[in-house]
Enzyme design. Structure first.
Site, PDB file in Angstrom:
ATOM      1  N   ALA A 282     -27.047  47.389 -16.746  1.00  0.00           N
ATOM      2  CA  ALA A 282     -26.389  48.462 -16.471  1.00  0.00           C
ATOM      3  C   ALA A 282     -25.317  49.000 -15.101  1.00  0.00           C
ATOM      4  O   ALA A 282     -25.699  48.911 -14.704  1.00  0.00           O
ATOM      5  CB  ALA A 282     -26.935  49.590 -17.217  1.00  0.00           C
ATOM      6  N   ARG A 283     -24.867  49.530 -15.361  1.00  0.00           N
ATOM      7  CA  ARG A 283     -23.205  49.530 -14.668  1.00  0.00           C
ATOM      8  C   ARG A 283     -22.777  50.954 -13.264  1.00  0.00           C
ATOM      9  O   ARG A 283     -23.290  51.667 -14.086  1.00  0.00           O
ATOM     10  CB  ARG A 283     -22.060  48.769 -14.168  1.00  0.00           C
ATOM     11  CG  ARG A 283     -22.946  47.611 -14.408  1.00  0.00           C
ATOM     12  CD  ARG A 283     -22.812  46.226 -13.188  1.00  0.00           C
ATOM     13  NE  ARG A 283     -23.252  44.993 -13.354  1.00  0.00           N
ATOM     14  CZ  ARG A 283     -22.783  43.926 -12.400  1.00  0.00           C
ATOM     15  NH1 ARG A 283     -22.286  44.181 -11.345  1.00  0.00           N
ATOM     16  NH2 ARG A 283     -22.890  42.713 -12.527  1.00  0.00           N
TER      17      ARG A 283
ATOM     18  N   CYS B  42     -29.305  40.109  -6.138  1.00  0.00           N
ATOM     19  CA  CYS B  42     -30.029  39.467  -5.273  1.00  0.00           C
ATOM     20  C   CYS B  42     -30.231  40.514  -4.326  1.00  0.00           C
ATOM     21  O   CYS B  42     -29.817  40.084  -3.165  1.00  0.00           O
ATOM     22  CB  CYS B  42     -29.559  38.727  -5.094  1.00  0.00           C
ATOM     23  SG  CYS B  42     -30.303  37.499  -6.821  1.00  0.00           S
TER      24      CYS B  42
ATOM     25  N   TYR C 187     -17.341  44.318 -20.950  1.00  0.00           N
ATOM     26  CA  TYR C 187     -18.657  43.669 -20.165  1.00  0.00           C
ATOM     27  C   TYR C 187     -17.582  43.825 -18.786  1.00  0.00           C
ATOM     28  O   TYR C 187     -16.403  42.444 -19.220  1.00  0.00           O
ATOM     29  CB  TYR C 187     -19.327  43.301 -19.832  1.00  0.00           C
ATOM     30  CG  TYR C 187     -19.877  42.848 -18.740  1.00  0.00           C
ATOM     31  CD1 TYR C 187     -20.922  43.756 -18.128  1.00  0.00           C
ATOM     32  CD2 TYR C 187     -20.368  41.339 -17.661  1.00  0.00           C
ATOM     33  CE1 TYR C 187     -21.419  44.028 -17.326  1.00  0.00           C
ATOM     34  CE2 TYR C 187     -20.667  41.549 -16.749  1.00  0.00           C
ATOM     35  CZ  TYR C 187     -21.561  42.441 -16.346  1.00  0.00           C
ATOM     36  OH  TYR C 187     -22.212  42.505 -15.005  1.00  0.00           O
TER      37      TYR C 187
ATOM     38  N   SER D 151     -26.814  46.307  -2.375  1.00  0.00           N
ATOM     39  CA  SER D 151     -27.920  47.253  -1.918  1.00  0.00           C
ATOM     40  C   SER D 151     -28.004  47.424   0.152  1.00  0.00           C
ATOM     41  O   SER D 151     -27.897  48.019   0.606  1.00  0.00           O
ATOM     42  CB  SER D 151     -29.249  47.387  -2.609  1.00  0.00           C
ATOM     43  OG  SER D 151     -29.637  45.826  -2.236  1.00  0.00           O
TER      44      SER D 151
ATOM     45  N   LYS E 293     -26.816  42.888  -2.502  1.00  0.00           N
ATOM     46  CA  LYS E 293     -25.514  41.963  -2.043  1.00  0.00           C
ATOM     47  C   LYS E 293     -25.236  43.452  -2.126  1.00  0.00           C
ATOM     48  O   LYS E 293     -24.936  43.584  -0.571  1.00  0.00           O
ATOM     49  CB  LYS E 293     -24.749  41.475  -2.740  1.00  0.00           C
ATOM     50  CG  LYS E 293     -23.579  40.636  -1.747  1.00  0.00           C
ATOM     51  CD  LYS E 293     -22.735  40.087  -2.477  1.00  0.00           C
ATOM     52  CE  LYS E 293     -22.772  39.344  -3.959  1.00  0.00           C
ATOM     53  NZ  LYS E 293     -21.169  40.383  -4.465  1.00  0.00           N
TER      54      LYS E 293
ATOM     55  N   HIS F 106     -17.488  35.518  -2.783  1.00  0.00           N
ATOM     56  CA  HIS F 106     -18.304  36.230  -3.581  1.00  0.00           C
ATOM     57  C   HIS F 106     -19.194  37.043  -2.003  1.00  0.00           C
ATOM     58  O   HIS F 106     -20.037  36.372  -2.338  1.00  0.00           O
ATOM     59  CB  HIS F 106     -18.950  35.355  -4.235  1.00  0.00           C
ATOM     60  CG  HIS F 106     -19.997  35.534  -5.570  1.00  0.00           C
ATOM     61  ND1 HIS F 106     -20.908  36.171  -6.154  1.00  0.00           N
ATOM     62  CD2 HIS F 106     -19.516  37.453  -6.077  1.00  0.00           C
ATOM     63  CE1 HIS F 106     -21.151  36.890  -6.631  1.00  0.00           C
ATOM     64  NE2 HIS F 106     -20.159  37.700  -6.299  1.00  0.00           N
TER      65      HIS F 106
ATOM     66  N   LYS G  40     -13.693  39.393 -11.142  1.00  0.00           N
ATOM     67  CA  LYS G  40     -14.512  37.459 -11.903  1.00  0.00           C
ATOM     68  C   LYS G  40     -13.569  36.319 -11.533  1.00  0.00           C
ATOM     69  O   LYS G  40     -13.432  35.733 -12.164  1.00  0.00           O
ATOM     70  CB  LYS G  40     -15.853  37.606 -12.027  1.00  0.00           C
ATOM     71  CG  LYS G  40     -16.605  38.227 -11.980  1.00  0.00           C
ATOM     72  CD  LYS G  40     -17.072  38.286 -10.229  1.00  0.00           C
ATOM     73  CE  LYS G  40     -18.241  38.117  -9.393  1.00  0.00           C
ATOM     74  NZ  LYS G  40     -18.708  39.704  -8.936  1.00  0.00           N
TER      75      LYS G  40
ATOM     76  N   ARG H 244     -32.409  35.057  -3.987  1.00  0.00           N
ATOM     77  CA  ARG H 244     -33.811  35.451  -4.946  1.00  0.00           C
ATOM     78  C   ARG H 244     -34.624  34.050  -4.529  1.00  0.00           C
ATOM     79  O   ARG H 244     -34.409  33.364  -6.007  1.00  0.00           O
ATOM     80  CB  ARG H 244     -33.831  35.651  -6.379  1.00  0.00           C
ATOM     81  CG  ARG H 244     -34.444  36.277  -7.306  1.00  0.00           C
ATOM     82  CD  ARG H 244     -34.046  36.976  -8.685  1.00  0.00           C
ATOM     83  NE  ARG H 244     -33.275  38.031  -8.044  1.00  0.00           N
ATOM     84  CZ  ARG H 244     -33.746  39.512  -8.067  1.00  0.00           C
ATOM     85  NH1 ARG H 244     -34.926  39.422  -7.906  1.00  0.00           N
ATOM     86  NH2 ARG H 244     -33.433  40.968  -8.171  1.00  0.00           N
TER      87      ARG H 244
END
Ligand code: OXD
Ligand code: MN
Length: 622
Positions: free
Chosen positions: A385-386, A271, A218, A275, A273, A246, A227, A417
């Site tokens: 999923a990405r 949360c 992942y 979009s 970011k 971040h 990260k 959130r």
């Protein structure tokens, strides 16, 4: 004893030698001797080399082609679908203390453990050696990064997400000023997924600016530059005088105004970011990680350390995220991960169309109703999923995205959130108060990390998972950073997730455009605001006009009063939680005095109004 030589051909050796950097050569030699791959390939910035990486990912089955040109699918293991916080540890030297929030392991013990696990881990595999730049090329912001991996998917993803930096390494003139990352997916099962998931380890060595990560795929666990580099850069910047955050970076544009105002924004994973950075009519520089420095003129400049997006695909549909949806459904180089594939077409949760009842997903062969070994029904795609894409291919990429000087940041947003406490948008009283609000950020957990969802978690500046310095140091660095600036960005908080008592969202997804444009107008002093105990909130008439002209929908006074009500009791409860968290952290006095004043203002408002919930109309005389 193996010598590294037997693993290298002449091309590989020449490519390493051409960098004239003994540090690089020693690292590669050492890792080759330890991991014992069957082949080592050094990838330069050359297009042919980069194309080789993608081909390899397809050839070895880590990715499979989909119907649309350039699209491929990759699956991570069923239990490797989010960041593994439990097995991500900072290697702690004997003389150091970092704080309770950081998962650590004694450095000597950790190194011994990971090197034992890495012994021969790449046998039978090809080791890829890649060079990148964290940040734009030729930029004083950027940090060169060396990635060693046996996963072509990892190397390919990084190619979409970062700037290739082989030539940048030459500019180091032999110095060791770079980060490095060693990854191995370990043994793979018949579906190509990491087998030894119980021996997954992600060990961050802040002493040597390096991370070892094994037995995982992942991207949040495996890609060094994402990260893992974020953690190393936080350590570096907090021992210097700049910020690693971040954060997205975006250009904000009002209709009929010929200007771009740059904002950065920190939101915990999943949360809103990405979009926010992709709101129609705006331009994107980055959606995840930013370096911020004081510029020569006393303003704050920022760069995106990445050049792509590793975005959550759940709920991306033509209505809520039209720009992202469009880009996921047109030809370009793009990796989907952990979605359902049926007949060469990807499907995900919340995509806004009929989805098939069968296909292949992160579990393997899937059909509706199928259960996993624990008896849980497997959804058609994972919630986390990405998609992985290059930014430069987007129509809405900002023209300054590659500017080595970055862009001037005039507004900073902290968002979480939060179903029941904060208002949708609020401007802090000043920089220090804004840092305080960032330090108080809480969010309900999501599928981006392993573990239970929906728990309220504190995450200062949405960065807690990655802060590898004491919290006091991290927050104090923000206060100090703002104090140096002559032109400080305004700081805002947002909350897109307020719910009613039945659990329904009170606001539409697209409403965030209004909060953003209101904040932009505040930067330019074009709208007034109501001063409240928690900061400045919008006036009803301004929002009503903006909803009408920008979103062409009504915004009622009733909704305004409801969502902008001060939930005083909840806000006070939150201050208690925050106080408890920071009590142990030896925080600077300024932090406590801001907290005390915030509490006093809220208590006074509560006493004056005699209510726990105060609508804006009840605050007029505040
Ligand atoms: C991400 C995350 O993937 O924060 O960006 O988890
Ligand atoms: Mn992130």
């Amino acid at each position: 004893m193996n010598t590294a030589k037997q693993f290298f051909d002449k091309v590989t050796r020449d490519r390493l030698n051409d960098l004239h950097n003994d540090h690089v050569i020693n690292i590669v030699d050492r890792m080759v001797r330890l991991c014992r791959p069957s082949k080592v390939t050094v990838i330069t910035d050359d297009a042919a080399d980069i194309a080789y990486v993608r081909r390899l990912a397809l050839l070895n089955g880590e990715e499979k082609p989909l119907t649309i040109r350039g699209h491929s699918i990759h699956y991570d293991g069923y239990y490797d679908q989010g960041r593994d916080k439990d097995h991500t540890r900072v290697l702690l030297p004997k003389d150091k203390k970092l704080g309770r929030h950081i998962n650590t392991i004694d450095r000597d013990e950790g190194l011994k453990e990971i090197f034992d696990l890495m012994d021969g881990i790449m046998e039978g595999k090809e080791m890829l050696v890649r060079f990148f730049s964290l940040g734009p090329l030729n930029s004083g912001f950027s940090i060169p990064a060396l990635q060693i991996t046996d996963s072509a998917y990892v190397a390919h993803s990084e190619d979409l997400l970062y700037r290739s930096g082989y030539e940048e390494f030459k500019k180091l003139e032999g110095k060791p000023d770079f980060f490095y990352f060693v990854h191995s997916a370990g043994q793979l099962d018949e579906l190509g997924k990491s087998k030894d998931i119980d021996q997954r380890r992600i060990y961050v060595d802040i002493e040597k600016n390096r991370v070892f990560t094994i037995n995982n795929q992942y991207a949040g666990n495996s890609l060094g530059l994402k990260k893992l580099a974020l953690r190393l850069a936080i350590n570096k910047s907090n021992h210097e005088d700049w910020l690693t955050e971040h954060m997205f970076i975006m250009g904000v544009h009002q209709e009929n105004k010929n200007r771009t105002t740059y904002f950065s924004g920190a939101f915990p994973s999943a949360c809103g970011k990405t979009s926010t950075a992709m709101i129609p009519g705006q331009t994107i520089i980055g959606d995840d990680i930013a370096f911020l420095r004081m510029w020569h003129d006393g303003s704050c400049h920022a760069v995106n350390i990445e050049s792509g997006i590793f975005g959550i695909i759940t709920n991306v549909n033509p209505v809520d995220d039209p720009l992202i949806y469009q880009c996921l459904t047109t030809p370009r180089e793009l990796i989907f991960s952990n979605v359902l594939v049926n007949d060469g077409k990807p499907y995900w949760l919340g995509m806004g169309q009929e989805t098939p009842k069968t296909g292949v997903n992160h579990f393997g062969d899937w059909s509706k109703g199928k259960k996993d070994t624990e008896g849980r029904e497997i959804p058609l795609a994972h919630k986390n999923a990405r998609y992985t894409i290059r930014l430069r291919e987007l129509d809405n990429v900002d023209p300054e995205a590659e500017n080595p000087d970055g862009v001037q940041i005039d507004g900073i947003i902290y968002g979480g959130r939060d179903s029941d406490t904060n208002v949708p948008i609020c401007q802090s009283l000043d920089w220090d108060h804004g840092v305080f609000l960032g330090a108080c950020l809480e969010s309900e957990t999501t599928a981006a990390t392993l573990g239970q969802e929906g728990l309220r978690k504190h995450s200062p500046m949405a960065n807690l998972d990655f802060v590898v310095v004491p919290l006091r140091k991290y927050i104090a660095n923000h206060f100090a950073f703002g104090r140096k600036l002559q032109k400080r960005p305004l700081i805002f908080t947002t909350n897109y997730f307020l719910k009613d008592d039945q659990g329904n969202y009170l606001l539409d997804k697209i409403d965030k455009k209004i909060w953003l444009l209101w904040a932009e107008a505040r930067v330019h002093g074009e709208v007034d605001a109501l001063a409240t105990p928690i900061g400045y909130i919008p006036l009803f008439q301004d929002l009503q006009a903006m909803f009408e002209t920008i979103l062409h929908k009504p915004f009622s006074r009733e909704l305004y009063e409801r969502v902008f009500s001060l939930r005083v009791e909840n806000l006070l409860q939150k201050l208690i939680r925050i106080e408890n968290i920071y009590r142990e952290e030896n925080m600077p006095e300024i932090f406590w005095s801001i907290l005390r004043r915030q509490r006093e203002r809220l208590t006074t408002a509560q006493q004056t109004s005699g209510a726990d919930l105060i609508p804006p109309s009840g605050l007029k005389n505040y």
